[in-house]
Design a protein around this motif. Structure first.
Motif, PDB file in Angstrom:
ATOM      1  N   ASP A   2      27.472  49.098  37.059  1.00 55.30           N
ATOM      2  CA  ASP A   2      27.632  47.757  36.495  1.00 55.30           C
ATOM      3  C   ASP A   2      29.055  47.599  35.974  1.00 55.30           C
ATOM      4  OD1 ASP A   2      27.530  45.316  35.289  1.00 55.30           O
ATOM      5  OD2 ASP A   2      25.776  45.753  34.039  1.00 55.30           O
ATOM      6  N   LYS A   4      30.336  45.489  34.160  1.00 60.19           N
ATOM      7  CA  LYS A   4      30.396  45.013  32.778  1.00 60.19           C
ATOM      8  C   LYS A   4      30.513  46.162  31.775  1.00 60.19           C
ATOM      9  CE  LYS A   4      27.612  40.877  33.710  1.00 60.19           C
ATOM     10  NZ  LYS A   4      26.353  40.155  33.384  1.00 60.19           N
ATOM     11  N   ASN A   5      30.078  47.371  32.183  1.00 53.16           N
ATOM     12  CA  ASN A   5      30.098  48.512  31.264  1.00 53.16           C
ATOM     13  C   ASN A   5      31.360  49.357  31.400  1.00 53.16           C
ATOM     14  OD1 ASN A   5      27.530  47.798  30.341  1.00 53.16           O
ATOM     15  ND2 ASN A   5      26.526  48.973  31.976  1.00 53.16           N
ATOM     16  N   SER A  10      34.749  45.959  29.718  1.00 55.58           N
ATOM     17  CA  SER A  10      33.752  45.884  28.652  1.00 55.58           C
ATOM     18  C   SER A  10      34.325  45.329  27.361  1.00 55.58           C
ATOM     19  CB  SER A  10      33.159  47.273  28.404  1.00 55.58           C
ATOM     20  OG  SER A  10      34.177  48.188  28.033  1.00 55.58           O
ATOM     21  N   GLU A  14      32.110  38.037  26.638  1.00 55.05           N
ATOM     22  CA  GLU A  14      31.081  37.981  27.670  1.00 55.05           C
ATOM     23  C   GLU A  14      31.272  36.786  28.606  1.00 55.05           C
ATOM     24  OE1 GLU A  14      26.195  37.931  28.008  1.00 55.05           O
ATOM     25  OE2 GLU A  14      27.178  38.329  26.094  1.00 55.05           O
ATOM     26  N   LEU A  17      34.191  37.390  30.974  1.00 55.83           N
ATOM     27  CA  LEU A  17      33.842  38.383  31.974  1.00 55.83           C
ATOM     28  C   LEU A  17      32.992  37.773  33.092  1.00 55.83           C
ATOM     29  CD1 LEU A  17      33.922  41.269  32.954  1.00 55.83           C
ATOM     30  CD2 LEU A  17      32.062  41.839  31.386  1.00 55.83           C
ATOM     31  N   GLU A  18      32.061  36.920  32.712  1.00 56.46           N
ATOM     32  CA  GLU A  18      31.218  36.266  33.714  1.00 56.46           C
ATOM     33  C   GLU A  18      32.068  35.415  34.661  1.00 56.46           C
ATOM     34  OE1 GLU A  18      28.176  36.671  34.429  1.00 56.46           O
ATOM     35  OE2 GLU A  18      27.480  37.861  32.717  1.00 56.46           O
TER      36      GLU A  18
END
Length: 582
Positions: A2, A4-5, A10, A14, A17-18
């Motif tokens: 993932d 995102k991690n 990270s 949020e 990042l999306e």
């Protein structure tokens, strides 16, 4: 995996990042796919490797393998220039491709910009074509053949010859070959009131310290700083073909340890620590290895100690007996890249004269504190540790013949001793250490001490962190240092540096060649990794420490750290079996 991690993604908000992930394309490619070609078109995208492996190639040579979780393409995106390395898939791969505008948007976030900036330095260093001013052969600085003069010539003739030829040294035709420099004329002739008719042979330096012409400039530089010399004769085979001076090297470099060495005599002590930190960062980013930087810094520290000793003697008068100002631990091993606490002591030729040497020790230790080298937390400083040479021999013999495990663990840094100032020879102490190192009881307890700190490996070889951090000194560097000390002494070697000890152990047969090489590679990696994070902390105004955040390491760094931890664990297990330790 993932994205995102993954660091630094990270760290993004949020929502941001999306947005970025929606702009990215997931792609799969077969082995042999060339993503970037060395010297070809600049990168158009940032790539995140999700699955598989890609190779970084310098010409035909593979210099690094990237694995899942690592980025590529950013060096070319940052510079706008053709890729410095080719990137080719080694296996089937899956990548996430971020367009150039998405990468520019990422750089708006300081943590992300810092991550890719540091990554750029690491990738540039992979090219194995470091900055010529440090890694070129020192022979490239030679401008003319050496000038020679007979040993029977007078200093007046030598001075006239130097002036006429515009040079600052002459090789003296003696056996062995000697050298006379302009500093010798000032310090050994004029300052001592010698007549112009003094023969050159009486004031020259012999025998010569020389290096081969193919020696890298950084090694020559370290040797000159270490010995406090300003002229370095160079050889091809047995013949001296030229002499380089500190000026030659200073002109070749924007920031040089020799420049700082020359200033130490006059430098305000409070400026020493920031000057060293600036020098270390410069050398590190110009591609010099952490271990080599440690050697340079140790030589500068030695010069500072000599200055402080000289000041003390000027105030107190000539020393009543000869002595040695000893250093231990990382300074003794020449492995102190950034300034940590002191480890030093005094050895004197005979008892008495306590007031003189206590005052001298207080001046030196106090001066080091002012220079940014703090007191030793364990109290191992010359203000507390002062003995006659014979008493030191007795103390070392006691540690070796009737060692107590905890006491030996606390005092093993003393076995890294060397003299930083003073004229008292420590050879009798070295002979005592060699003699004691052959005793089984000492080896047993030294082996036990080498197992005190273990690499942070848990079940199935996974890394165990402490609140997300790894202490590189405690769990990586310290065990390697202790193992190298053990196996070098077993081989009858008095080498002090960890790398030199590992080589000596391999040559002496107490370690396998493969085992020594694996530990050396691990030591160099962990030393440089710690230095990288300490320099980053300095730049950010944070506390400099030995811990690093495991999640902040790149996948490649984590892979190399695991390899290093395993090398340590395997040798510790082998040591435990050999000495029947639990």
């Amino acid at each position: 995996m993932d994205p995102k991690n993954l660091h630094p993604l990270s760290t993004l908000p949020e929502a941001e990042l999306e947005v970025l992930l929606r702009k990215a394309l997931e792609e799969t490619h077969p082995p042999g796919t060339t993503f970037l070609e060395q010297g070809g078109q600049p990168a158009k995208a940032l790539y995140l490797l999700l699955e598989g492996q890609v190779a970084l190639l310098d010409g035909e040579q593979e210099v690094e393998t990237l694995e899942a979780g690592e980025f590529f393409g950013f060096p070319s995106l940052l510079s706008g220039e053709p890729p410095a390395l080719s990137v080719v898939a080694k296996t089937p791969v899956k990548v996430l491709s971020f367009p150039q505008e998405a990468f520019q948007r990422l750089l708006m976030y300081p943590e992300v910009a810092r991550f890719f900036g540091q990554g750029l330095v690491q990738r540039v260093q992979l090219r194995r074509v470091p900055e010529p001013s440090l890694f070129a052969p020192v022979g490239s600085l030679v401008r003319r053949p050496p000038a020679l003069i007979p040993a029977s010539a007078t200093v007046e003739e030598a001075a006239r010859r130097m002036r006429e030829e515009g040079i600052s040294s002459l090789l003296v035709e003696a056996s062995p070959l000697g050298i006379l420099t302009d500093r010798d004329l000032r310090n050994r002739v004029l300052a001592e009131g010698r007549p112009p008719t003094t023969p050159v042979a009486e004031v020259m330096t012999a025998p010569l310290f020389t290096l081969p012409v193919e020696t890298p400039i950084y090694e020559a530089l370290a040797a000159m700083v270490e010995r406090g010399i300003h002229h370095l004769p160079l050889t091809e085979g047995e013949k001296v073909v030229g002499v380089v001076t500190h000026t030659d090297i200073l002109l070749n470099q924007a920031q040089s340890p020799l420049l700082l060495l020359r200033r130490i005599e006059r430098l305000e002590l409070e400026r020493y620590s920031p000057e060293v930190a600036s020098l270390v960062e410069s050398l590190f980013h110009r591609g010099l290895g952490g271990v080599e930087i440690g050697r340079v810094v140790a030589s500068l520290n030695d010069a500072l100690i000599r200055r402080l000793v000289k000041e003390a003697e000027a105030a107190l008068g000539p020393p009543p007996v000869v002595y040695a100002f000893m250093v231990f631990g990382s300074e003794g091993r020449r492995e102190q890249a950034l300034l940590t606490d002191q480890d030093n002591a005094l050895a004197v030729a005979e008892e008495g004269h306590e007031a003189y040497f206590q005052t001298l020790a207080e001046h030196v230790v106090g001066g080091l504190i002012r220079a940014g080298i703090p007191e030793c937390k364990g109290g191992y400083m010359a203000t507390r540790w002062r003995k006659t040479l014979r008493a030191w021999q007795d103390t070392f013999r006691h540690w070796m013949e009737a060692p107590e495990p905890q006491a030996l663990l606390d005092t093993q840094i003393f076995f890294d001793f060397r003299s930083a100032a003073g004229s008292l020879s420590l050879k009798p102490l070295e002979e005592a250490v060699l003699e004691g190192s052959q005793k089984g009881v000492f080896r047993y307890h030294l082996a036990q001490a080498s197992l005190a700190f273990r690499p942070p490996l848990g079940l199935f070889g996974r890394v165990r962190t402490e609140e997300g951090f790894i202490d590189l000194k405690r769990h990586a560097l310290a065990p390697i240092v202790a193992l190298a000390r053990l196996y070098a002494l077993m081989a009858g070697s008095l080498a002090k540096g960890t790398v030199e000890r590992l080589k000596a152990a391999a040559e002496g047969g107490t370690l396998s060649q493969e085992g020594a090489e694996r530990l050396e590679e691990a030591f160099r990696f962990f030393f440089a990794l710690r230095l990288k994070h300490q320099l980053a902390a300095l730049r950010q105004g944070k506390e400099v420490e030995n811990r690093v955040l495991w999640s902040a390491l790149t996948p490649g760094e984590r892979r190399r750290a695991l390899e290093g931890f395993r090398a340590i664990a395997e040798l510790q297990e082998s040591t435990a079996r050999s000495f029947q330790l639990r």
